[in-house]
Design an enzyme around this catalytic site. Sequence first.
Site, PDB file in Angstrom:
ATOM      1  N   ASN A   1       0.803  -1.216   0.000  1.00 24.03           N
ATOM      2  CA  ASN A   1       0.000   0.000   0.000  1.00 24.03           C
ATOM      3  C   ASN A   1       0.845   1.278   0.000  1.00 24.03           C
ATOM      4  OD1 ASN A   1      -2.521   1.691   0.688  1.00 24.03           O
ATOM      5  ND2 ASN A   1      -1.184   2.090   2.443  1.00 24.03           N
TER       6      ASN A   1
ATOM      7  N   SER B   1      -3.155  -0.211  -6.628  1.00 25.58           N
ATOM      8  CA  SER B   1      -2.917   0.575  -7.834  1.00 25.58           C
ATOM      9  C   SER B   1      -3.829   1.799  -7.775  1.00 25.58           C
ATOM     10  CB  SER B   1      -3.163  -0.287  -9.078  1.00 25.58           C
ATOM     11  OG  SER B   1      -2.969   0.455 -10.261  1.00 25.58           O
TER      12      SER B   1
ATOM     13  N   TYR C   1       2.804   9.678 -11.990  1.00 21.07           N
ATOM     14  CA  TYR C   1       2.080   8.847 -11.032  1.00 21.07           C
ATOM     15  C   TYR C   1       1.439   7.671 -11.757  1.00 21.07           C
ATOM     16  CZ  TYR C   1      -1.450   7.183  -7.802  1.00 21.07           C
ATOM     17  OH  TYR C   1      -2.229   6.373  -7.025  1.00 21.07           O
TER      18      TYR C   1
ATOM     19  N   LYS D   1       1.842   3.385 -11.616  1.00 23.61           N
ATOM     20  CA  LYS D   1       0.729   2.450 -11.433  1.00 23.61           C
ATOM     21  C   LYS D   1       0.544   1.544 -12.648  1.00 23.61           C
ATOM     22  CE  LYS D   1      -0.205   3.741  -7.280  1.00 23.61           C
ATOM     23  NZ  LYS D   1       0.154   2.843  -6.153  1.00 23.61           N
TER      24      LYS D   1
END
Length: 278
Positions: free
Chosen positions: A82, A133, A147, A151
Amino acid sequence: MPVWLITGCSSGFGRELARAVLAREWNAVVTARDPAAVADLVAGHAGTALSLKLDVRDRGQIDAAVREAEARFGAIDVLVNNAGYGYRGAVEEAADSEIRDLFDTNFFGLVAVTQAVLPGLRARGRGTIVNISSVGGRMAQPGSAFYSATKFAVEGLSDALRKEVAPLGLHVLVVEPGGFRTYFAGRSLRQSARVIDAYANTAGRRRKENITNDGRQPGDPVRGAEAIITAVQADHPPFRLVLGRDAFERIRIETEAQRHEMEAWAGTSLGTDYPDQT
């Protein structure tokens, strides 16, 4: 009782997952860069909680955390990757150091933790890896290029990983949240130090949206954590779990648009094979 190791428990999904796991009287390895930030979570759970310092960019801390978790509880059943943070900035605005720091946490840290936990999971022949994700792992918005790149990398890694470990009895779950009321768009969000006026209506607008929308997101992280637990416990868990109505609708529209574009260009795509191919 299952043993969950969760990274990035100081806020957001990591915090709510740790709370939900401990409320079920399961075992939880609750990690954060600053253990003081999770002291309230583990209080009153001396028999089922283990609080550890963990910066996912530090391989030594990762290895130590896995050793302590296995020594305390015997094994790890569920790993939740996480730890991570958001970043805003146009592609041209981003500094090399900012990009590398982002990937070190959001992607390479996830890889390192996964590699450290996998030997134990393989030896037992069961377990689940949960990789957090984002809706940004399916599509990218102006100002979120890097970013989303982290992901997209998590999604690609997870897709291959699930096919590698499924024959070993392991599951991989990718979670794709939309907007949730965590600190993601608030104190945890980083932005490029450089601002270029030419991107005011694209990446610049995205920056302003984060400022005005923070705290008003539709997603409830408590319910999100419960949804993740439900998926992990399912007899046939999904590979991708979309969280939130906004993410569900955006991903649906995006996948349909991709399919329509692919079909529209089918003749060109299929025409690139040698003529004797059928």
